[in-house]
Write a protein that holds these residues in place. Structure first.
Motif, PDB file in Angstrom:
ATOM      1  N   TYR B   4      89.806  81.713 -30.622  1.00 50.77           N
ATOM      2  CA  TYR B   4      91.064  81.517 -30.190  1.00 50.77           C
ATOM      3  C   TYR B   4      91.813  81.188 -31.508  1.00 50.77           C
ATOM      4  O   TYR B   4      91.082  80.364 -32.248  1.00 50.77           O
ATOM      5  CB  TYR B   4      91.322  80.663 -29.147  1.00 50.77           C
ATOM      6  CG  TYR B   4      90.620  81.092 -27.633  1.00 50.77           C
ATOM      7  CD1 TYR B   4      91.107  82.277 -27.281  1.00 50.77           C
ATOM      8  CD2 TYR B   4      89.802  80.363 -27.418  1.00 50.77           C
ATOM      9  CE1 TYR B   4      90.615  82.631 -26.187  1.00 50.77           C
ATOM     10  CE2 TYR B   4      89.014  80.890 -25.930  1.00 50.77           C
ATOM     11  CZ  TYR B   4      89.546  82.182 -25.376  1.00 50.77           C
ATOM     12  OH  TYR B   4      89.049  82.385 -24.058  1.00 50.77           O
ATOM     13  N   ASN B   5      93.127  81.374 -31.658  1.00 51.76           N
ATOM     14  CA  ASN B   5      93.802  80.880 -32.732  1.00 51.76           C
ATOM     15  C   ASN B   5      94.718  79.681 -32.186  1.00 51.76           C
ATOM     16  O   ASN B   5      95.572  79.908 -31.563  1.00 51.76           O
ATOM     17  CB  ASN B   5      94.751  81.933 -33.607  1.00 51.76           C
ATOM     18  CG  ASN B   5      93.969  83.070 -34.237  1.00 51.76           C
ATOM     19  OD1 ASN B   5      92.821  82.556 -34.760  1.00 51.76           O
ATOM     20  ND2 ASN B   5      94.078  84.230 -34.030  1.00 51.76           N
ATOM     21  N   PHE B   6      94.363  78.591 -32.601  1.00 55.22           N
ATOM     22  CA  PHE B   6      95.227  77.333 -32.338  1.00 55.22           C
ATOM     23  C   PHE B   6      96.341  77.274 -33.098  1.00 55.22           C
ATOM     24  O   PHE B   6      96.465  77.549 -34.481  1.00 55.22           O
ATOM     25  CB  PHE B   6      94.330  76.039 -32.372  1.00 55.22           C
ATOM     26  CG  PHE B   6      93.238  75.999 -31.513  1.00 55.22           C
ATOM     27  CD1 PHE B   6      93.432  75.681 -30.224  1.00 55.22           C
ATOM     28  CD2 PHE B   6      92.112  76.439 -31.992  1.00 55.22           C
ATOM     29  CE1 PHE B   6      92.224  75.535 -29.542  1.00 55.22           C
ATOM     30  CE2 PHE B   6      90.938  76.427 -31.164  1.00 55.22           C
ATOM     31  CZ  PHE B   6      91.136  76.150 -29.950  1.00 55.22           C
ATOM     32  N   GLU B   7      97.683  76.970 -32.511  1.00 56.42           N
ATOM     33  CA  GLU B   7      98.686  76.407 -33.150  1.00 56.42           C
ATOM     34  C   GLU B   7      98.802  74.995 -33.435  1.00 56.42           C
ATOM     35  O   GLU B   7      98.845  74.199 -32.927  1.00 56.42           O
ATOM     36  CB  GLU B   7      99.939  76.683 -32.227  1.00 56.42           C
ATOM     37  CG  GLU B   7     101.169  77.171 -32.700  1.00 56.42           C
ATOM     38  CD  GLU B   7     102.340  77.106 -31.886  1.00 56.42           C
ATOM     39  OE1 GLU B   7     103.219  76.539 -32.099  1.00 56.42           O
ATOM     40  OE2 GLU B   7     102.145  77.627 -30.617  1.00 56.42           O
ATOM     41  N   ARG B   8      98.433  74.724 -34.766  1.00 54.96           N
ATOM     42  CA  ARG B   8      98.160  73.385 -35.506  1.00 54.96           C
ATOM     43  C   ARG B   8      99.341  72.453 -35.390  1.00 54.96           C
ATOM     44  O   ARG B   8      99.071  71.492 -35.163  1.00 54.96           O
ATOM     45  CB  ARG B   8      97.480  73.290 -36.832  1.00 54.96           C
ATOM     46  CG  ARG B   8      96.118  74.194 -36.975  1.00 54.96           C
ATOM     47  CD  ARG B   8      94.973  72.845 -36.498  1.00 54.96           C
ATOM     48  NE  ARG B   8      93.802  73.629 -36.358  1.00 54.96           N
ATOM     49  CZ  ARG B   8      92.569  73.218 -36.078  1.00 54.96           C
ATOM     50  NH1 ARG B   8      92.582  71.722 -35.703  1.00 54.96           N
ATOM     51  NH2 ARG B   8      91.550  73.677 -35.974  1.00 54.96           N
ATOM     52  N   TYR B  15      93.013  70.373 -26.859  1.00 53.49           N
ATOM     53  CA  TYR B  15      92.374  70.645 -25.513  1.00 53.49           C
ATOM     54  C   TYR B  15      93.154  71.617 -24.783  1.00 53.49           C
ATOM     55  O   TYR B  15      92.589  72.132 -23.883  1.00 53.49           O
ATOM     56  CB  TYR B  15      91.761  69.478 -25.040  1.00 53.49           C
ATOM     57  CG  TYR B  15      92.593  68.791 -24.184  1.00 53.49           C
ATOM     58  CD1 TYR B  15      92.589  69.163 -22.921  1.00 53.49           C
ATOM     59  CD2 TYR B  15      93.617  67.728 -24.616  1.00 53.49           C
ATOM     60  CE1 TYR B  15      93.494  68.356 -22.015  1.00 53.49           C
ATOM     61  CE2 TYR B  15      94.416  67.256 -23.938  1.00 53.49           C
ATOM     62  CZ  TYR B  15      94.484  67.394 -22.514  1.00 53.49           C
ATOM     63  OH  TYR B  15      95.451  66.688 -21.745  1.00 53.49           O
ATOM     64  N   GLU B  16      94.561  71.108 -24.587  1.00 56.24           N
ATOM     65  CA  GLU B  16      95.404  71.791 -23.698  1.00 56.24           C
ATOM     66  C   GLU B  16      95.477  73.205 -24.174  1.00 56.24           C
ATOM     67  O   GLU B  16      95.699  74.257 -23.062  1.00 56.24           O
ATOM     68  CB  GLU B  16      96.717  71.127 -23.728  1.00 56.24           C
ATOM     69  CG  GLU B  16      97.481  70.957 -22.400  1.00 56.24           C
ATOM     70  CD  GLU B  16      98.737  70.192 -22.477  1.00 56.24           C
ATOM     71  OE1 GLU B  16      98.556  68.912 -22.441  1.00 56.24           O
ATOM     72  OE2 GLU B  16      99.613  70.790 -22.620  1.00 56.24           O
ATOM     73  N   PHE B  21      94.119  78.987 -23.243  1.00 55.15           N
ATOM     74  CA  PHE B  21      93.492  80.219 -23.664  1.00 55.15           C
ATOM     75  C   PHE B  21      92.495  80.753 -22.700  1.00 55.15           C
ATOM     76  O   PHE B  21      92.439  81.855 -22.189  1.00 55.15           O
ATOM     77  CB  PHE B  21      92.873  79.973 -25.023  1.00 55.15           C
ATOM     78  CG  PHE B  21      93.686  80.105 -26.177  1.00 55.15           C
ATOM     79  CD1 PHE B  21      94.790  81.033 -26.477  1.00 55.15           C
ATOM     80  CD2 PHE B  21      93.787  79.029 -27.247  1.00 55.15           C
ATOM     81  CE1 PHE B  21      95.736  80.789 -27.293  1.00 55.15           C
ATOM     82  CE2 PHE B  21      94.469  78.927 -28.205  1.00 55.15           C
ATOM     83  CZ  PHE B  21      95.584  79.622 -28.285  1.00 55.15           C
ATOM     84  N   ILE B  22      91.609  79.776 -22.282  1.00 52.73           N
ATOM     85  CA  ILE B  22      90.343  80.260 -21.438  1.00 52.73           C
ATOM     86  C   ILE B  22      91.217  80.720 -19.900  1.00 52.73           C
ATOM     87  O   ILE B  22      90.822  81.582 -19.508  1.00 52.73           O
ATOM     88  CB  ILE B  22      89.503  79.147 -21.313  1.00 52.73           C
ATOM     89  CG1 ILE B  22      88.857  78.768 -22.493  1.00 52.73           C
ATOM     90  CG2 ILE B  22      88.666  79.422 -20.271  1.00 52.73           C
ATOM     91  CD1 ILE B  22      87.924  77.740 -22.516  1.00 52.73           C
ATOM     92  N   HIS B  46      82.074  76.808 -33.415  1.00 52.13           N
ATOM     93  CA  HIS B  46      82.769  78.378 -33.714  1.00 52.13           C
ATOM     94  C   HIS B  46      84.082  78.076 -33.954  1.00 52.13           C
ATOM     95  O   HIS B  46      84.874  78.917 -34.630  1.00 52.13           O
ATOM     96  CB  HIS B  46      82.305  79.212 -32.417  1.00 52.13           C
ATOM     97  CG  HIS B  46      83.143  80.429 -32.504  1.00 52.13           C
ATOM     98  ND1 HIS B  46      82.500  81.546 -33.281  1.00 52.13           N
ATOM     99  CD2 HIS B  46      84.063  81.020 -31.650  1.00 52.13           C
ATOM    100  CE1 HIS B  46      83.166  82.710 -33.113  1.00 52.13           C
ATOM    101  NE2 HIS B  46      84.101  82.294 -32.204  1.00 52.13           N
ATOM    102  N   LEU B  47      84.831  77.324 -33.127  1.00 49.12           N
ATOM    103  CA  LEU B  47      86.316  77.240 -33.389  1.00 49.12           C
ATOM    104  C   LEU B  47      86.751  76.185 -34.417  1.00 49.12           C
ATOM    105  O   LEU B  47      88.041  76.152 -34.375  1.00 49.12           O
ATOM    106  CB  LEU B  47      86.793  76.841 -31.922  1.00 49.12           C
ATOM    107  CG  LEU B  47      86.662  77.719 -30.579  1.00 49.12           C
ATOM    108  CD1 LEU B  47      87.096  77.209 -29.394  1.00 49.12           C
ATOM    109  CD2 LEU B  47      87.350  79.237 -31.083  1.00 49.12           C
ATOM    110  N   GLY B  48      85.970  75.503 -34.752  1.00 47.91           N
ATOM    111  CA  GLY B  48      86.216  74.487 -35.733  1.00 47.91           C
ATOM    112  C   GLY B  48      86.937  73.232 -35.484  1.00 47.91           C
ATOM    113  O   GLY B  48      87.759  72.611 -35.646  1.00 47.91           O
TER     114      GLY B  48
END
Lengths: 461, 461
Positions: B4-8, B15-16, B21-22, B46-48
């Motif tokens: 998944y690509n997180f919006e930093r 976590y939200e 995503f899940i 994996h997701l860093g």
């Protein structure tokens, strides 16, 4: 160098003791104006306490004008001491009072050994590393999602409560939440509270302008019809374990109260489950909330008994309709608990530390209880008293065979440094339950209990 | 493995985002009932992201019934997914709303880089080591002595306030303290509040049943005679810096208000000093409290602006007579701030970290302000607007040369992801101050500000 003997068992913190020692040496003239005080580091090493403790004492003395500091030079006794006479002549009453108490039977203190300091401190470090951004986000007024979500999973697995995190609201202790409930339901309702019950409940209701009616729970069992006649519409109860009587409400009574609540729209039950997790035998009793299918039970609990009152974290579970109403009418209120504490507690719960802590705590109290009961069995007081205990909570009641008034016994115990409370302290008329001394035992040990029993014996036998 | 690509830069915690995503992959069928989810450790690597973040997302999914865990086996997607349809079809409105906001001009967020995480985390560790016993002592209702004592020294040296720690009371944020003040002084008084002022002030007064009167502060200067005619007896003001106008009250007005208060026994001034420490030029303005010799000023402040609202710590300084009355009437209230936070903050202040933090923070905001002002100078919007700023606080006002209603502009900004508030949002009739858009800048950067100005330009020019 100045040398002081600290009272390690005193309730006054070390820095406060050090502050008092230095202050009285200044007032008595032992330390003179202009005298240099030991450096924090040396003083700490000399007295075998931490530097931070010396710092705290110095900072209190500076703020009251007894001591001044010179940059890179150190700490000195103030030269012109006419000024602080006022504070010198009127020392804080509380400190004095606290020192006189040797044994406190009147309230429970969590023993320091029982707090999970190392885990807590580690979690705090971890959350500041892992959640640095989330911690500074505005906290939703309901409380941090992560904590509400952890609580909902915990309440499901440990208390059988099938609720969503959206129904959970975090607040700075039960009293704060009582106030919020009154704001939500309205002060114009008539609130029934158990008689006897914990002092603060009625005080908080009155402070918020709510009408209360004391409902005698020591007489006949309440049924739906009796409740109908009492004329309340909200009933605040602790069915799992009433304080101070220790009564556990039976199934019939629970159902009767629920069916009373179900009869009219604006009726609610506030289930104050403050210490149900501390049962020593058998499974904890399922909350009344689990019996409620009509959205009538507001469940409220706290971590004050299970972890420590120092945390100031409580929570309430609202039925969905009330949760929506709360959100739409009172969400301008900020959440009252720091996000650091909420995240740390969330991790404490969801990583299983809380369950382990609870079982360790229960074991500690169970052993302590057994030791204290053994002390009682062997004590001289046995023929003059009867000890009542209910396998739950952190207190016993000691029924005294005497006709001395409770107030008289309390005063005589106070004169020997024992603070006591009686069942009657928690009653409002017309209940009459004299001669029942409460033993809040969590902070006691065998020696203190033995001495307390000996003192009571001296008075009544 | 799932990627998944997180919006930093999103306001939604990691976590939200992971939870969302899940969840959407489960609802869309990408993750099927019975599928094993990655282990927490692997997924985190994996997701860093941190393991705790994965844990929090999993725990939220478990609590909502999307995921179940098997001991020593791992996490699985729930097989029977008819049940959670309700939560799936009604996702929490808040999250949706938050995501749509790209730029928030309407409120200030403390930038993560500005919080002293490492010091705070170290202090937390040190206090759990040094004060383990004190931390578990019952917290006095006034707040921990060590914090009140540190505050009294700080207020003396930085704000020139000569008060004793006994006059200081700690509480979970300003709103909580407003409520306590109303309880102390009585809801039957008539409270004057500034118009315009921060929303919550009037809401908290109304919620507590207090009578309020809005007092226009944008027209003529208030004098003692005008106040006499308004018919209030308690006046809640922010003389150092009104929000949202930015007005600083002049010396004559301060003296006039004090002399009004001095005229009658039950008159008081509540000095809400919420952001006076964030002045960028010159010395902070001394509080009105320092001019008060008759015990008429209640001083209230918070660490929400100077450290973070996440801490939820505020304090008030009561005149001696009110401090005594507060103690004697309301001391059954428990303190609402955890002892951990109080001890950490006390050390933060008394060991000089707070001063250093404040000066770093002021420098950060000063530089940010200059950058943003430079952006404004070069922007196309200049001919259609005027930027007003007062060398203090964390917001500007942008007076727009337009006749579009504020609500219209707000709605159009919202449609492009910009949340805005206007001066008029903080006004009650009869004040009329349209076209003044507020720029709460603490969470902005040059790019966001540029984009916001461009969007405003598009609407009004």
């Amino acid at each position: 160098m100045l040398t002081y003997n600290f009272e390690r068992n005193s309730k006054a913190p070390l820095y406060e003791q050090l502050y008092d020692f230095i202050k009285s040496d200044i007032i008595s003239g032992k330390i003179k104006g202009g005298d240099k005080l030991p450096s924090k580091r040396e003083f700490a090493a000399h007295l075998g306490i931490s530097k931070v403790t010396v710092e705290a004492a110095y900072s209190a003395l500076i703020s009251e004008g007894y001591v001044y500091s010179l940059e890179k030079k150190g700490y000195y006794c103030e030269k012109n001491l006419a000024l602080p006479e006022k504070t010198a002549s009127a020392p804080p009453a509380k400190k004095e009072e606290r020192k006189k108490i040797d044994i406190d039977l009147s309230s429970n203190a969590v023993p320091g050994t029982q707090f999970p300091f190392s885990v807590w401190s580690r979690l705090m470090r971890e959350i500041t590393l892992n959640y640095s951004r989330e911690l500074l986000d505005p906290i939703p007024f309901e409380g941090a999602w992560i904590l509400r979500s952890a609580l909902s999973a915990y309440l499901m697995s440990e208390r059988g409560m099938n609720i969503s995190p959206e129904q959970i609201f975090i607040g700075a202790g039960s009293e704060y939440l009582y106030t919020q409930i009154i704001r939500l339901l309205g002060a114009e309702n008539i609130y029934g509270i158990e008689n006897p019950s914990y002092h603060k409940i009625s005080k908080v209701y009155s402070m918020n302008g709510a009408l209360i009616r004391q409902i005698d729970i020591t007489g006949e069992t309440l049924d739906a019809e009796a409740l109908e006649n009492i004329g309340i519409n909200i009933f605040h109860i602790s069915p799992s374990h009433n304080f101070p009587t220790g009564t556990v409400m039976g199934a019939k009574e629970r159902h009767d109260i629920l069916s009373w609540a179900n009869k009219k729209g604006r009726r609610y039950v506030i289930e104050d489950d403050f210490d149900s997790e501390l049962r020593f035998e058998g499974k904890p009793i399922p909350p009344m909330q689990t019996l409620d299918s009509a959205g009538k039970v507001i469940y409220i609990n706290t971590f004050s008994k299970t972890i420590s009152p120092a945390l100031r974290i409580g929570y309430m579970v609202l039925p969905e309709e009330l949760a929506d109403r709360y959100r739409s009418t009172l969400s301008f209120n900020s959440c009252t608990v720091s996000s650091f504490d909420q995240y740390a507690l969330a991790d404490f719960i969801s990583r299983g530390y809380f369950e382990r802590h609870l079982s360790r705590t229960k074991k500690y109290y169970r052993i302590l209880r057994e030791k204290l009961l053994a002390v009682y069995e062997k004590s001289k007081i046995k023929p003059c008293a009867e000890l009542c205990e209910s396998q739950a909570g952190l207190h016993f009641a000691l029924k005294l065979r005497t006709d001395l008034p409770d107030e008289n016994i309390k005063a005589r115990l106070a004169s020997v440094g024992i603070k006591a409370a009686f069942m009657s302290d928690y009653c409002s008329a017309p209940i009459d339950r004299p001669y029942e001394l409460l033993i809040n035992y969590s902070g006691l040990d065998e020696d203190k209990f033995l001495r307390a029993l000996a003192a009571i014996y001296e008075i009544i036998c």
